[in-house]
Enzyme design. Structure first.
Site, PDB file in Angstrom:
ATOM      1  N   HIS A   1       0.809  -1.217   0.000  1.00  8.50           N
ATOM      2  CA  HIS A   1       0.000   0.000   0.000  1.00  8.50           C
ATOM      3  C   HIS A   1       0.845   1.270   0.000  1.00  8.50           C
ATOM      4  O   HIS A   1       0.337   2.358  -0.280  1.00  8.50           O
ATOM      5  CB  HIS A   1      -0.913   0.021   1.235  1.00  8.50           C
ATOM      6  CG  HIS A   1      -1.673  -1.249   1.431  1.00  8.50           C
ATOM      7  ND1 HIS A   1      -1.262  -2.241   2.310  1.00  8.50           N
ATOM      8  CD2 HIS A   1      -2.800  -1.705   0.845  1.00  8.50           C
ATOM      9  CE1 HIS A   1      -2.115  -3.243   2.259  1.00  8.50           C
ATOM     10  NE2 HIS A   1      -3.053  -2.949   1.379  1.00  8.50           N
TER      11      HIS A   1
ATOM     12  N   CYS B   1       3.366  -1.174  -4.352  1.00  4.93           N
ATOM     13  CA  CYS B   1       2.963  -1.419  -5.729  1.00  4.93           C
ATOM     14  C   CYS B   1       3.505  -0.304  -6.619  1.00  4.93           C
ATOM     15  O   CYS B   1       3.361   0.888  -6.283  1.00  4.93           O
ATOM     16  CB  CYS B   1       1.441  -1.463  -5.832  1.00  4.93           C
ATOM     17  SG  CYS B   1       0.837  -1.568  -7.533  1.00  4.93           S
TER      18      CYS B   1
ATOM     19  N   GLU C   1      -3.076   3.189   1.870  1.00  4.05           N
ATOM     20  CA  GLU C   1      -2.571   3.842   0.657  1.00  4.05           C
ATOM     21  C   GLU C   1      -2.725   5.357   0.752  1.00  4.05           C
ATOM     22  O   GLU C   1      -1.851   6.115   0.316  1.00  4.05           O
ATOM     23  CB  GLU C   1      -3.304   3.322  -0.583  1.00  4.05           C
ATOM     24  CG  GLU C   1      -2.775   3.924  -1.874  1.00  4.05           C
ATOM     25  CD  GLU C   1      -3.539   3.496  -3.110  1.00  4.05           C
ATOM     26  OE1 GLU C   1      -3.567   4.281  -4.082  1.00  4.05           O
ATOM     27  OE2 GLU C   1      -4.113   2.382  -3.103  1.00  4.05           O
TER      28      GLU C   1
ATOM     29  N   SER D   1      -6.434  -8.874  -3.822  1.00  5.05           N
ATOM     30  CA  SER D   1      -5.543  -9.475  -2.831  1.00  5.05           C
ATOM     31  C   SER D   1      -6.032 -10.847  -2.365  1.00  5.05           C
ATOM     32  O   SER D   1      -5.497 -11.412  -1.412  1.00  5.05           O
ATOM     33  CB  SER D   1      -5.384  -8.537  -1.620  1.00  5.05           C
ATOM     34  OG  SER D   1      -6.643  -8.121  -1.131  1.00  5.05           O
TER      35      SER D   1
END
Length: 336
Positions: free
Chosen positions: A84, A106, A136, A277
């Site tokens: 995140h 990511c 995030e 996920s």
């Protein structure tokens, strides 16, 4: 005389594709596995590597230790930052303590971070569209100086914005939002602030968009939809919303144990998808559980194909190459 079991009702199961793991999740999980192999257990992970209890438990069994802050990481052990992303203060603190850290953020989230830095360097105030408290969002807000970014979640938030310099404004978005909701908020931002600068490409990641499109494709053919994912998974919750907005009842389940047969009463066609996920083993587990009560006919509904692959961090690439070579040699030996 033993009573015979009730007849198994037919159930058509439409399975969305794409579903489940995306490239960023695959990469993050592999980073933890390779870090354990390279450095030895334990390897500490700040926050859940991805939002899925099955994944977290599997990695914990392999030697990962999940913590919420660096204060819980002992000196001298490696630490992985979750997919995140984290505020800039986190790697800075890790470096100050001399911790070896590996960043599993990511790459599509990292791209948003870089955009935030560029806007801040150009002295633009940033409107960030996202869900308050999500990791995030916390990580992205932490890329720039406090006060440089304002979070909006709804159209009402956009209407309430008070901006000192509306001609020097930019916007970015969380990568796992509802495509339709975000489009409406962005349109409202552009209407209120015509000079606002947006990202060159879509911030909502390809996997989020693809899974929402696939869910919408099956929902129109179903009596109900099951979404497999964690309750704290933003992209999984958005899939539930996509089905419900199409007028189809939808449920989020974490795995086979979450299947509610009473809720399925009267359902002849059931849609199944999984958040980015959620591993495929949970999808198969849910279908297997359904098969204990129903005569299943399974069909895959494919709306897109994904072939995205993200590079591993350089410090783990050699371990990955060595592991691939070993697996290839073992496969060759078995074939011989």
């Amino acid at each position: 005389m033993t009573a015979s079991p009730p007849p198994r009702l037919p159930l058509l199961v439409l399975v969305a594709a794409p579903r489940g793991f995306c490239a960023g999740v695959d990469r993050a999980i592999r980073i933890v596995e390779l870090a354990i192999e390279q450095y030895g257990a334990p390897v500490y992970v700040r926050h859940e590597i991805v939002h899925n209890a099955h994944v977290v438990a599997t990695l914990r069994d392999k030697g990962a230790v999940f913590v919420e802050t660096l204060d819980h990481v002992p000196d001298g052990v490696p630490v992985v930052f979750s997919a995140h992303g984290v505020p800039k203060a986190v790697p800075h603190k890790a470096a100050q303590r001399g911790l070896h850290f590996v960043d599993a953020t990511c790459p599509l989230v990292s791209k948003v971070h870089r955009q935030a830095e560029r806007h801040a360097a150009a002295d633009r105030h940033i409107i960030f569209v996202g869900h308050r408290g999500h990791p995030e969002v916390i990580g992205t807000l932490g890329q720039v100086a406090e006060g440089s970014m304002t979070l909006v979640e709804t159209l009402d938030d956009v209407a309430a914005l008070e901006i000192e310099d509306p001609d020097n404004l930019a916007f970015l978005t969380q990568t796992t939002l509802s495509v339709s909701d975000t489009a409406a908020i962005v349109a409202a931002l552009r209407a209120r602030f015509p000079a606002i600068v947006g990202p060159r490409g879509e911030d909502i990641c390809y996997a989020t968009s693809n899974r929402q499109e696939a869910t919408l494709a099956i929902a129109s053919q179903c009596d109900a939809v099951i979404v497999i994912g964690a309750p704290n998974s933003s992209n999984s919750l958005r899939l539930v919303e996509v089905a419900e907005r199409d007028g189809v009842p939808a449920r989020l389940v974490e795995g086979p144990h979450g299947v509610d047969f009473d809720w399925l009463e009267g359902v002849a066609t059931l849609g199944i998808t999984a958040g980015a996920s959620a591993p495929e083993i949970l999808v198969r587990g849910v279908i297997d559980r359904l098969a204990t009560r129903y005569d299943i006919t399974e069909q895959t509904v494919e709306t897109a194909r994904e072939n995205m692959v993200f590079k591993l961090p350089k410090e783990l690439q050699q371990t990955a190459d060595d592991k691939s070579a070993q697996q290839a040699a073992e496969a060759g030996t078995r074939a011989a």
